[in-house]
Each structure stands twice: as C-alpha cells, then as structure tokens.
Design an enzyme around this catalytic site. Structure first.
Site, PDB file in Angstrom:
ATOM      1  N   HIS A  65      37.627  59.181 -40.378  1.00  0.00           N
ATOM      2  CA  HIS A  65      38.838  58.367 -40.216  1.00  0.00           C
ATOM      3  C   HIS A  65      39.531  58.245 -41.570  1.00  0.00           C
ATOM      4  O   HIS A  65      38.926  57.825 -42.541  1.00  0.00           O
ATOM      5  CB  HIS A  65      38.474  56.964 -39.708  1.00  0.00           C
ATOM      6  CG  HIS A  65      38.090  56.941 -38.259  1.00  0.00           C
ATOM      7  ND1 HIS A  65      38.191  55.820 -37.483  1.00  0.00           N
ATOM      8  CD2 HIS A  65      37.619  57.912 -37.447  1.00  0.00           C
ATOM      9  CE1 HIS A  65      37.787  56.099 -36.257  1.00  0.00           C
ATOM     10  NE2 HIS A  65      37.421  57.358 -36.213  1.00  0.00           N
ATOM     11  N   TYR A  72      41.832  46.429 -36.242  1.00  0.00           N
ATOM     12  CA  TYR A  72      41.456  45.032 -36.453  1.00  0.00           C
ATOM     13  C   TYR A  72      42.635  44.175 -36.001  1.00  0.00           C
ATOM     14  O   TYR A  72      43.746  44.331 -36.515  1.00  0.00           O
ATOM     15  CB  TYR A  72      41.198  44.761 -37.937  1.00  0.00           C
ATOM     16  CG  TYR A  72      39.906  45.358 -38.459  1.00  0.00           C
ATOM     17  CD1 TYR A  72      38.748  44.598 -38.533  1.00  0.00           C
ATOM     18  CD2 TYR A  72      39.846  46.682 -38.899  1.00  0.00           C
ATOM     19  CE1 TYR A  72      37.552  45.135 -39.015  1.00  0.00           C
ATOM     20  CE2 TYR A  72      38.659  47.224 -39.390  1.00  0.00           C
ATOM     21  CZ  TYR A  72      37.520  46.434 -39.440  1.00  0.00           C
ATOM     22  OH  TYR A  72      36.348  46.970 -39.924  1.00  0.00           O
ATOM     23  N   PRO A  77      30.332  40.877 -40.477  1.00  0.00           N
ATOM     24  CA  PRO A  77      30.558  42.280 -40.120  1.00  0.00           C
ATOM     25  C   PRO A  77      32.001  42.774 -40.302  1.00  0.00           C
ATOM     26  O   PRO A  77      32.249  43.972 -40.210  1.00  0.00           O
ATOM     27  CB  PRO A  77      30.149  42.335 -38.649  1.00  0.00           C
ATOM     28  CG  PRO A  77      30.213  40.930 -38.147  1.00  0.00           C
ATOM     29  CD  PRO A  77      29.948  40.049 -39.309  1.00  0.00           C
ATOM     30  N   LYS A  92      30.229  46.455 -43.759  1.00  0.00           N
ATOM     31  CA  LYS A  92      29.519  46.750 -45.004  1.00  0.00           C
ATOM     32  C   LYS A  92      28.001  46.688 -44.959  1.00  0.00           C
ATOM     33  O   LYS A  92      27.341  47.201 -45.870  1.00  0.00           O
ATOM     34  CB  LYS A  92      29.980  45.753 -46.089  1.00  0.00           C
ATOM     35  CG  LYS A  92      31.383  45.980 -46.562  1.00  0.00           C
ATOM     36  CD  LYS A  92      31.465  47.242 -47.379  1.00  0.00           C
ATOM     37  CE  LYS A  92      32.885  47.686 -47.558  1.00  0.00           C
ATOM     38  NZ  LYS A  92      33.025  49.124 -47.739  1.00  0.00           N
ATOM     39  N   TYR A 118      37.250  49.012 -48.631  1.00  0.00           N
ATOM     40  CA  TYR A 118      36.783  49.432 -47.304  1.00  0.00           C
ATOM     41  C   TYR A 118      36.055  50.779 -47.356  1.00  0.00           C
ATOM     42  O   TYR A 118      34.992  50.937 -46.751  1.00  0.00           O
ATOM     43  CB  TYR A 118      37.962  49.495 -46.319  1.00  0.00           C
ATOM     44  CG  TYR A 118      37.532  49.488 -44.875  1.00  0.00           C
ATOM     45  CD1 TYR A 118      37.474  48.299 -44.151  1.00  0.00           C
ATOM     46  CD2 TYR A 118      37.152  50.658 -44.233  1.00  0.00           C
ATOM     47  CE1 TYR A 118      37.047  48.275 -42.829  1.00  0.00           C
ATOM     48  CE2 TYR A 118      36.727  50.653 -42.909  1.00  0.00           C
ATOM     49  CZ  TYR A 118      36.680  49.457 -42.212  1.00  0.00           C
ATOM     50  OH  TYR A 118      36.261  49.451 -40.908  1.00  0.00           O
TER      51      TYR A 118
HETATM   52  P1  FAD Z   1      17.582  46.276 -40.540  1.00  0.00           P
HETATM   53  O1  FAD Z   1      18.431  47.345 -39.993  1.00  0.00           O
HETATM   54  O2  FAD Z   1      17.602  44.942 -39.908  1.00  0.00           O
HETATM   55  O3  FAD Z   1      16.104  46.843 -40.554  1.00  0.00           O
HETATM   56  C1  FAD Z   1      14.984  46.032 -40.779  1.00  0.00           C
HETATM   57  C2  FAD Z   1      13.796  46.621 -40.037  1.00  0.00           C
HETATM   58  O4  FAD Z   1      12.644  45.839 -40.336  1.00  0.00           O
HETATM   59  C3  FAD Z   1      13.983  46.583 -38.534  1.00  0.00           C
HETATM   60  O5  FAD Z   1      13.694  47.837 -37.973  1.00  0.00           O
HETATM   61  C4  FAD Z   1      12.996  45.505 -38.074  1.00  0.00           C
HETATM   62  O6  FAD Z   1      12.490  45.779 -36.791  1.00  0.00           O
HETATM   63  C5  FAD Z   1      11.930  45.598 -39.152  1.00  0.00           C
HETATM   64  N1  FAD Z   1      11.162  44.356 -39.328  1.00  0.00           N
HETATM   65  C6  FAD Z   1      11.600  43.077 -39.282  1.00  0.00           C
HETATM   66  N2  FAD Z   1      10.605  42.223 -39.516  1.00  0.00           N
HETATM   67  C7  FAD Z   1       9.497  42.967 -39.717  1.00  0.00           C
HETATM   68  C8  FAD Z   1       8.150  42.653 -40.016  1.00  0.00           C
HETATM   69  N3  FAD Z   1       7.731  41.399 -40.142  1.00  0.00           N
HETATM   70  N4  FAD Z   1       7.270  43.676 -40.145  1.00  0.00           N
HETATM   71  C9  FAD Z   1       7.681  44.962 -40.032  1.00  0.00           C
HETATM   72  N5  FAD Z   1       8.946  45.320 -39.759  1.00  0.00           N
HETATM   73  C10 FAD Z   1       9.854  44.338 -39.606  1.00  0.00           C
HETATM   74  N6  FAD Z   1      27.043  47.261 -41.127  1.00  0.00           N
HETATM   75  C11 FAD Z   1      27.888  48.214 -41.552  1.00  0.00           C
HETATM   76  O7  FAD Z   1      27.739  48.764 -42.662  1.00  0.00           O
HETATM   77  N7  FAD Z   1      28.947  48.643 -40.796  1.00  0.00           N
HETATM   78  C12 FAD Z   1      29.172  48.109 -39.578  1.00  0.00           C
HETATM   79  O8  FAD Z   1      30.090  48.543 -38.905  1.00  0.00           O
HETATM   80  C13 FAD Z   1      28.297  47.085 -39.098  1.00  0.00           C
HETATM   81  N8  FAD Z   1      28.473  46.551 -37.866  1.00  0.00           N
HETATM   82  C14 FAD Z   1      27.487  45.738 -37.363  1.00  0.00           C
HETATM   83  C15 FAD Z   1      27.608  45.326 -36.056  1.00  0.00           C
HETATM   84  C16 FAD Z   1      26.617  44.537 -35.498  1.00  0.00           C
HETATM   85  C17 FAD Z   1      26.763  44.097 -34.088  1.00  0.00           C
HETATM   86  C18 FAD Z   1      25.477  44.145 -36.269  1.00  0.00           C
HETATM   87  C19 FAD Z   1      24.374  43.304 -35.673  1.00  0.00           C
HETATM   88  C20 FAD Z   1      25.368  44.551 -37.572  1.00  0.00           C
HETATM   89  C21 FAD Z   1      26.366  45.341 -38.133  1.00  0.00           C
HETATM   90  N9  FAD Z   1      26.269  45.787 -39.424  1.00  0.00           N
HETATM   91  C22 FAD Z   1      27.195  46.687 -39.911  1.00  0.00           C
HETATM   92  C23 FAD Z   1      25.154  45.384 -40.259  1.00  0.00           C
HETATM   93  C24 FAD Z   1      24.042  46.408 -40.324  1.00  0.00           C
HETATM   94  O9  FAD Z   1      23.617  46.767 -39.033  1.00  0.00           O
HETATM   95  C25 FAD Z   1      22.882  45.831 -41.134  1.00  0.00           C
HETATM   96  O10 FAD Z   1      23.380  45.321 -42.344  1.00  0.00           O
HETATM   97  C26 FAD Z   1      21.830  46.916 -41.424  1.00  0.00           C
HETATM   98  O11 FAD Z   1      21.078  47.172 -40.261  1.00  0.00           O
HETATM   99  C27 FAD Z   1      20.885  46.486 -42.554  1.00  0.00           C
HETATM  100  O12 FAD Z   1      19.876  47.426 -42.717  1.00  0.00           O
HETATM  101  P2  FAD Z   1      18.426  47.000 -43.203  1.00  0.00           P
HETATM  102  O13 FAD Z   1      17.649  48.270 -43.256  1.00  0.00           O
HETATM  103  O14 FAD Z   1      18.538  46.182 -44.425  1.00  0.00           O
HETATM  104  O15 FAD Z   1      17.884  46.019 -42.084  1.00  0.00           O
HETATM  105  C1  DHB Z   2      32.335  48.509 -36.256  1.00  0.00           C
HETATM  106  C2  DHB Z   2      31.652  47.363 -36.667  1.00  0.00           C
HETATM  107  C3  DHB Z   2      32.215  46.579 -37.643  1.00  0.00           C
HETATM  108  O1  DHB Z   2      31.563  45.480 -38.079  1.00  0.00           O
HETATM  109  C4  DHB Z   2      33.455  46.901 -38.211  1.00  0.00           C
HETATM  110  O2  DHB Z   2      33.973  46.090 -39.141  1.00  0.00           O
HETATM  111  C5  DHB Z   2      34.117  48.043 -37.794  1.00  0.00           C
HETATM  112  C6  DHB Z   2      33.543  48.849 -36.804  1.00  0.00           C
HETATM  113  C7  DHB Z   2      31.694  49.347 -35.217  1.00  0.00           C
HETATM  114  O3  DHB Z   2      30.666  48.931 -34.683  1.00  0.00           O
HETATM  115  O4  DHB Z   2      32.203  50.441 -34.941  1.00  0.00           O
END
Ligand code: FAD
Ligand code: DHB
Length: 403
Positions: A72, A200, A292, A296, A384
């Site tokens: 994009h 957005y 979100p 990021k 962004y």
């Molecule tokens: P996580 O992905 O949460 O991974 C942590 C892992 O640890 C998981 O697999 C979990 O099962 C495991 N775990 C937890 N506790 C334990 C334990 N006690 N023992 C062993 N394992 C454990 N970010 C973006 O950059 N762009 C986006 O567009 C965006 N949109 C989002 C939309 C939604 C709906 C949501 C919920 C989040 C979004 N995010 C977005 C955020 C992004 O998904 C998270 O910031 C990202 O997953 C962080 O990665 P992480 O590896 O730090 O943690």
């Molecule tokens: C998506 C999620 C976000 O939090 C965002 O800011 C833009 C796009 C997505 O899930 O595609």
C-alpha cells in the site's frame, strides 16, 4: 536441558528473535503456552512497516510475503462524508504492506522447524529462576514431563498477560499507563475489499476502520464501549453501523459478506521501564502496549528483538555487554515515539465525548490540517511507514522533503 537463550512466547517477538539468533549461530529454545495451530490461526495485526517487511525479506522469511502481501502506497482519512488520501510514496518515498500477523507467524515457525529449531508448544506451568544471577533457568512442563532449561539469558516475549514481566520483583520496574474509554469491535468478512487502501474514519458515532487481508477478505473495526457485549452485535447491526460511519457522499461503502470472525479488543497504552531485569529481557507486548490505531504493535515487537539479537550477537562474538546494557534505553527511545504517534492517531480519530463539542471541533480541525498541509501529512506518513531503525538509513525520509 541447556541453551544459550531461553525464549518465552511464540508470537512475532519470540519467533523472530529465535530466527535472528539462529542466523548468528546462537542457540535458543522457544516455550509457548498454546498449540501451534492456535498461534497460527489467531487473527490480529495486519500492517507491516517497511522496516519489518525488509527485515523479513533480508533474513529469508519473506518469500510468501512478497507473493501474497499487498503493498500500500498510502492510506485514506475519512471525515465529514469525504475521503482524503495520504500518499506515502509521494510524501516520503516509502510504503507499508498488508499481510496478516498469523501469516508472519506461519512463515517464522516453518523457518524455525526447517532449521531444526526447538519450539515447545503447550508448555505449561512456566516459572523463571535466578534472573539476577549468571545462570537463569526456566522450569516448565511439556509432554507430561517437568523440565528445567538452563540458559545464559531469558527473553520474555510472552505478550501482555505473560509471566515474564510478572516474575520481576515489585519495585524494580516502573509502568506508565493510559486507559482509553473505548475498545474496538473487529470483524473478518468474506467480501472483496471495496477500496484498495486502508481507510481510517472519524464519525460522530465513533471511529471506524476499513482494512483487508486478501483480494477476497475484508477486515473492519468499529469503536465500541470497553465492556461491549459482542452478543448484542448481530451481523446486521454491525453492517448497518459500518455503513453509517464509513459511507461517504460519493456513495462509497464497504461491501458486505459472511462474517467469519468477530471480537472485541481493548485500547490501551502501557510502557514498562526498564525493559530488562538481570538476565531477563522483555520484548514486544510484554514490555509495552500501544493502542491499535497506529498499526504498530507487531512492528514494535519486531524492532525490539532486532536490537536484542544485535546485543546478544555482540556478547557471544566478543564478550562485550555494551549493547545488552543499552538494550532498554535504545528500545525505549523508539517505544515512546511510537507510543506518542499511536496516542495521537487515537485522539484524532475516536469519539470521546465531553459533552461540550470542543473535542469534536478540535478533531475536525486536526483532520482538516493533516489532510491539507504537506508537512503535517509527511509527519503522519513517516511515523506510519516506520521511523528509521537505530543505525540504519531509510531509503527516503522527510528531511529530503523539508529541504
Ligand atoms: P504476542 O503476539 O502476544 O505473543 C506472545 C506469545 O506468548 C503468545 O503466543 C502467547 O500465547 C504466549 N504466552 C503468553 N503467556 C505465556 C506463558 N505464560 N507461557 C508461555 N507462552 C505464553 N500490531 C500491528 O503492528 N499492526 C496492526 O495492524 C495491529 N492490529 C492489531 C489488531 C488487533 C485486533 C490486536 C489484538 C492487536 C493488533 N496489533 C497490531 C498488535 C499486535 O498483534 C501485537 O502487538 C503483537 O502480537 C505483539 O507481539 P508479541 O510477540 O510481543 O506478543
Ligand atoms: C489493521 C489493524 C490496525 O490496528 C490498523 O491500524 C490498521 C489495519 C488491520 O488489522 O488490518
């Protein structure tokens, strides 16, 4: 059992760290609470900064991303019935890629498994020992057996509800938090995206977001109450609300299709300082959460482990702890800038009614400004698509525009 780096969590942070360490000849073991199938199916983020995309490609896990990811070159901001484009390519010469987080997870797990990497899924009862000494250990249960993993270092990549942050003695960390009075209701629909770019929307009834996962799948979000009961949102109500908020005067609206998945996500800002305690390093959501709206979270998780992998590589190559000692400071400088940007996008786009109309008018003025001033639009664009990584030169940046 013994390894160099014990990693808790198979999310983007944990898996990417394990992958980067392997490329430097450093051994790691990943412990994940859920099954492989669960982590590969979990629908979450979808936007990759250019930094993240480049890293995945450069380190050999970007083949499917290059084939299936949707590049994009801008986004749209919609308000007062009209859409306005922020052209990233024109403003800063960079772009983002839409590619589901679970696809990144699948690619990283496949790469680790192919390389003989050790990942224990369904690891239970994890506890951390000896964090402030030279030989920390992780106790856990897997395949019905109690095990003990001795490590040089532990990486806490277990997200916002993990045990890593909770294992640090009280008083050793400071947390900074902001709770917002709203959440997001997200859906995945089997409907061809009605726009090629993410939109957005700021509307009097609340924020709405149009995104996608593929040429067949649309991803949509609605601002809702923090304690919203999803049972009160039958499909017809969701579509009606999406049309009311997103519909523009030119007749544009998202196309409908069967809803494949629904969920409510909290909106929160949190930063833990420092991101280290003894031989435990926190990375990703275990150290910080961003709302979100700036897309990021996943990108910040990847940025943290990039810094951590570099520090660990320097330690094993030369015995120098300098980069490891600087880990928290280096990461927090980025984390706070990203936190600021995500807070700003959130405040500009969500309805937060104080009753007197001040915020509503201030938000419309902000949107009008950001879509009419090249300098303001460039600032949004550079944040962004992703601020430059420490020690790297972006291919193009706003300094060139300002000059
Ligand atoms: P996580 O992905 O949460 O991974 C942590 C892992 O640890 C998981 O697999 C979990 O099962 C495991 N775990 C937890 N506790 C334990 C334990 N006690 N023992 C062993 N394992 C454990 N970010 C973006 O950059 N762009 C986006 O567009 C965006 N949109 C989002 C939309 C939604 C709906 C949501 C919920 C989040 C979004 N995010 C977005 C955020 C992004 O998904 C998270 O910031 C990202 O997953 C962080 O990665 P992480 O590896 O730090 O943690
Ligand atoms: C998506 C999620 C976000 O939090 C965002 O800011 C833009 C796009 C997505 O899930 O595609």
């Amino acid at each position: 059992m013994r390894t160099q780096v014990g990693i808790i969590g198979a999310g983007p942070a944990g898996l990417m760290l394990s992958h980067l360490l392997h490329r430097q000849g450093i051994e790691s073991v990943v412990l994940e609470a859920h099954t492989r199938q669960y982590v590969e199916q979990r629908v979450r983020a979808g936007v990759l900064e250019q930094n993240t995309t480049e890293l995945l490609i450069e380190t050999g896990v970007g083949a499917r991303l290059q084939k299936e990811g949707l590049v994009h070159r801008g986004i749209e901001l919609s308000f007062a019935g009209e859409r306005h484009r922020i052209d990233f390519q024109d403003l800063i010469g960079r772009s983002i890629t839409v590619y589901g987080q679970q696809e990144v997870i699948k690619d990283l797990i496949a790469a680790r498994v192919t390389a003989g990497g050790q990942i224990y899924f369904e690891a239970r009862g994890i506890s951390l020992e000896g964090l402030d000494g030279p030989t920390p250990a992780i106790r856990f249960e897997a395949d019905g057996e109690r095990r003990e993993l001795h490590c040089d270092f532990i990486a806490g990549c277990d997200g916002s509800h993990g045990i890593s942050r909770a294992s640090i003695p009280e008083g050793a960390l400071q947390t900074f938090e902001r709770i917002y009075p709203f959440a997001w209701l997200g859906i995945l629909a089997e409907a061809p995206p009605a726009s090629e770019e993410i939109i957005y929307t700021y509307h009097e009834r609340g924020f709405a977001l149009f995104s996608m996962r593929s040429p067949q799948i649309t991803r949509l979000y609605l601002q809702c109450a923090p304690d919203e009961d999803i049972a009160l949102w039958p499909d017809e109500r969701i579509w009606q609300e999406l049309h009311t908020r997103m519909g523009t005067r030119d007749g544009w609206r998202p196309s409908e299709g069967p809803i494949l998945q629904k969920g409510v996500t909290g909106v929160r800002s949190l930063v833990t300082e420092p991101m280290q305690y003894g031989r435990l390093f926190l990375a990703g959501d275990s150290a910080h959460i961003v709302p979100p709206t700036g897309a990021k979270g996943m990108n910040l998780a990847i940025a943290d482990v990039r810094v951590l992998a570099k520090g660990l590589a320097a330690f094993y190559a030369s015995g120098s702890r300098k980069l490891l000692d600087e880990y928290s400071t280096t990461c927090l400088s980025r984390v706070w800038k990203v936190q600021r940007f995500s807070w700003w996008m959130t405040s500009m786009l969500h309805r937060c009614d104080t009753g007197d109309g001040f915020d509503h008018r201030r938000q419309l003025a902000e949107l009008d400004y950001v879509t009419s001033s090249r300098a303001a639009a460039a600032s949004l664009a550079e944040n962004y698509v992703g601020l430059p990584m420490e020690g790297t030169t972006p291919r193009a940046n706003t300094c060139e525009i300002v000059r």
